[in-house]
Scaffold this motif. Structure first.
Motif, PDB file in Angstrom:
ATOM      1  N   ALA A 293       0.778  -1.084  -0.019  1.00 20.31           N
ATOM      2  CA  ALA A 293      -0.110   0.002   0.086  1.00 20.31           C
ATOM      3  C   ALA A 293       0.769   1.206  -0.085  1.00 20.31           C
ATOM      4  N   MET A 294       2.067   1.065   0.630  1.00 22.26           N
ATOM      5  CA  MET A 294       2.837   2.482   0.468  1.00 22.26           C
ATOM      6  C   MET A 294       3.567   2.675  -0.907  1.00 22.26           C
ATOM      7  N   TYR A 295       3.657   1.561  -1.483  1.00 16.66           N
ATOM      8  CA  TYR A 295       4.143   1.615  -3.061  1.00 16.66           C
ATOM      9  C   TYR A 295       2.997   2.305  -3.806  1.00 16.66           C
ATOM     10  N   ALA A 296       1.663   1.965  -3.377  1.00 21.24           N
ATOM     11  CA  ALA A 296       0.698   2.624  -4.331  1.00 21.24           C
ATOM     12  C   ALA A 296       0.558   4.032  -3.793  1.00 21.24           C
ATOM     13  N   LYS A 297       0.913   4.346  -2.777  1.00 24.40           N
ATOM     14  CA  LYS A 297       0.861   5.857  -2.225  1.00 24.40           C
ATOM     15  C   LYS A 297       1.958   6.504  -2.994  1.00 24.40           C
ATOM     16  N   ALA A 298       3.154   6.031  -3.148  1.00 26.88           N
ATOM     17  CA  ALA A 298       4.272   6.682  -3.852  1.00 26.88           C
ATOM     18  C   ALA A 298       4.038   6.549  -5.215  1.00 26.88           C
ATOM     19  N   ILE A 299       3.279   5.743  -6.002  1.00 27.66           N
ATOM     20  CA  ILE A 299       3.188   5.736  -7.310  1.00 27.66           C
ATOM     21  C   ILE A 299       1.907   6.572  -7.550  1.00 27.66           C
ATOM     22  N   ILE A 300       0.936   6.400  -7.014  1.00 29.37           N
ATOM     23  CA  ILE A 300      -0.511   7.005  -7.299  1.00 29.37           C
ATOM     24  C   ILE A 300      -1.097   7.931  -6.029  1.00 29.37           C
ATOM     25  N   PRO A 301      -0.353   8.727  -5.645  1.00 30.25           N
ATOM     26  CA  PRO A 301      -0.893   9.284  -4.423  1.00 30.25           C
ATOM     27  C   PRO A 301      -2.220   9.911  -4.408  1.00 30.25           C
ATOM     28  N   ASN A 302      -2.624  10.378  -5.198  1.00 30.42           N
ATOM     29  CA  ASN A 302      -4.015  11.044  -5.358  1.00 30.42           C
ATOM     30  C   ASN A 302      -5.240   9.909  -5.563  1.00 30.42           C
ATOM     31  N   ALA A 303      -4.871   8.686  -5.491  1.00 26.63           N
ATOM     32  CA  ALA A 303      -5.922   7.693  -5.781  1.00 26.63           C
ATOM     33  C   ALA A 303      -6.868   7.512  -4.439  1.00 26.63           C
ATOM     34  N   ALA A 304      -8.085   6.882  -4.670  1.00 30.47           N
ATOM     35  CA  ALA A 304      -8.951   6.681  -3.685  1.00 30.47           C
ATOM     36  C   ALA A 304      -8.369   5.806  -2.690  1.00 30.47           C
TER      37      ALA A 304
END
Length: 472
Positions: A293-304
């Motif tokens: 989930a932290m990778y997701a934040k780093a890659i797509i920070p503005n996602a829901a």
């Protein structure tokens, strides 16, 4: 690496190969349930049949015990990954580390005590420890503790992201599917489906972390692309709020799912070793989901935030593995939802109603169906907020039930039936009042959980003093 967008139509990203893999996993799961039911020994009485329904005849071996316990614990994967997406390793501390302590305490110090009572359910055990009034009250706590609201929401979110439609409709469809196999096979069906779901869910989240590391880099990449608070154990909320989750984690010591698995184990050794092995697996799983989930934040920070992990993962993984991952997410949700649904139905039909009426298989089926309908209604009332569900229901269990039960283990026969009820109800009143009252200054930072624990403690002290006076 593929270009990863912050918002996608997941259905359009799924290839025929993904669908093939996805449905193969579903079919294997169904086959495992059918196989497990074929192994069921012939029983000659309603009592034996009911024991098999609730506890699989107390025959859980170490592999089955471990698989079903691990699989049962992660149905709220969207809630966990949302916390990690928003707060980083704070998720690992609050949804992982605190809980490991509770698991180890249960394994090392409570398994032998628990199984010595030869109970069927946690309220049944509490009745043997304290009395019938305590059992009825604890049954109410347990029912709301295992009512699968959060996992109904998770399943609805998952189905909505893939197929579209309204959240409540998807929740109803998902619950109906789970009801069919839970009713048909009892705990046996839950356990054998968990065997497959255990492997799929663990491998699925591992693949996301593996492809993230190989595609973007290791810890250094995350440190460069995330705020420093994401690596702070208390995140941005401070120690007091973080420790609230520590007390909620201790509610594991009165969690009906733990007790049910221990009651169903072949021996105390199986239960103890199974919990310790499960704890290590949970540690690995939490590492994967938190950092994924932290990778997701780093890659797509503005996602829901509630669906960012899924959005990220389905774009990250190649064809085939994408379908396997989606099956893993579904397995993660179903493996918890079926256990909680089954146990909540058991609480209604075995613990809340007189045994001569309730201890029948068909009556248990009615309780499970009623639980499923109520879960959908309440899930809709929480507006899809999984964290709010955990916090609300977990607070009552930890604040009101935990201390009296632990006191009963440590000092057997010191608490009587009415004393148990008095201290628990005092905790309910304090927790409810604190939740709804207006607070200013220092008191704004005092969680209702602390108020409930304090009140329950006062109740135990008062009860002990009164009991001592009366005994003289």
């Amino acid at each position: 690496m593929p270009t990863i967008q912050e918002s996608i139509n997941i259905y359009e990203t799924i290839t025929p190969l993904d669908w093939t893999v996805f449905f193969i996993v579903i079919l294997i799961t169904v086959a495992s349930v059918l196989y497990g039911n074929r192994l069921k020994a012939n029983v000659n009485s309603e009592e034996d049949n009911f024991l098999d329904l609730l506890l699989m005849g107390r025959k859980l071996t170490l592999p089955m015990f471990t698989a079903t316990l691990v699989a049962t614990w992660y149905g709220g994967i969207f809630g966990v990954t949302e916390i990690a997406f928003n707060n980083g390793i704070y998720n690992f501390v609050t949804q992982g580390a605190f809980w490991y302590v509770s698991y180890i305490i249960f394994a090392l110090f409570m398994v032998n005590k628990v199984n010595s009572y030869k109970a069927m359910t946690l309220p049944d055990l509490i009745e043997k420890m304290f009395g019938p009034k305590s059992a009825k009250l604890s049954a109410v706590f347990n029912f709301f503790n295992v009512l699968p609201i959060a996992y109904t929401i998770s399943l609805g979110i998952f189905l909505k992201m893939i197929f579209g439609g309204e959240l409540v409709t998807n929740m109803a469809i998902g619950i109906t599917f789970v009801l069919l196999y839970s009713i048909w096979g009892g705990l046996r069906a839950v356990v054998f489906s968990d065997l497959i779901q255990f492997f799929v869910m663990c491998l699925g989240v591992f693949l996301v972390l593996l492809f993230s590391i190989t595609g973007f880099g290791g810890l250094g990449f995350l440190q460069e692309n995330l705020p420093q608070s994401y690596f702070n154990p208390t995140g941005t909320v401070g120690l007091g709020t973080t420790l609230v989750w520590g007390f909620i984690a201790l509610s594991t010591l009165v969690d009906p799912n733990f007790y049910q698995r221990c009651f169903a184990a072949k021996s105390n050794k199986v239960a103890r070793n199974g919990i310790l092995v499960s704890t290590f697996i949970w540690f690995c799983f939490d590492i994967c989901t938190t950092f994924g989930a932290m990778y997701a934040k780093a890659i797509i920070p503005n996602a829901a935030s509630d669906t960012a992990y899924l959005t990220y993962a389905v774009q990250l993984l190649p064809d085939g593995l994408r379908g396997f991952f989606l099956a893993g997410i579904l397995a993660t949700i179903l493996s918890t939802l079926d256990s909680y649904l089954f146990l909540a139905g058991t609480t209604i039909t075995y613990d809340m109603i007189p045994k001569k009426i309730s201890a029948k298989v068909n009556f248990h089926h009615i309780g499970v169906v009623a639980t499923g309908i109520l879960a959908i209604i309440l899930a809709n009332s929480f507006d899809g907020n999984i964290k709010k569900v955990w916090k609300t229901l977990g607070s009552y269990s930890a604040a009101c039930l935990l201390l009296p039960v632990l006191y009963g283990y440590i000092f057997p026969n010191r608490i009587k039936d009415k004393q148990f009820v008095f201290s628990c109800l005092l905790g309910v009143v304090a927790t409810t009042y604190w939740r709804n009252a207006q607070h200013t200054g220092f008191w704004q930072n005092v969680d209702e959980l602390y108020a409930g624990i304090f009140a329950t403690t006062i109740g135990l002290v008062i009860s002990s003093i009164v009991a001592n006076i009366r005994s003289k």
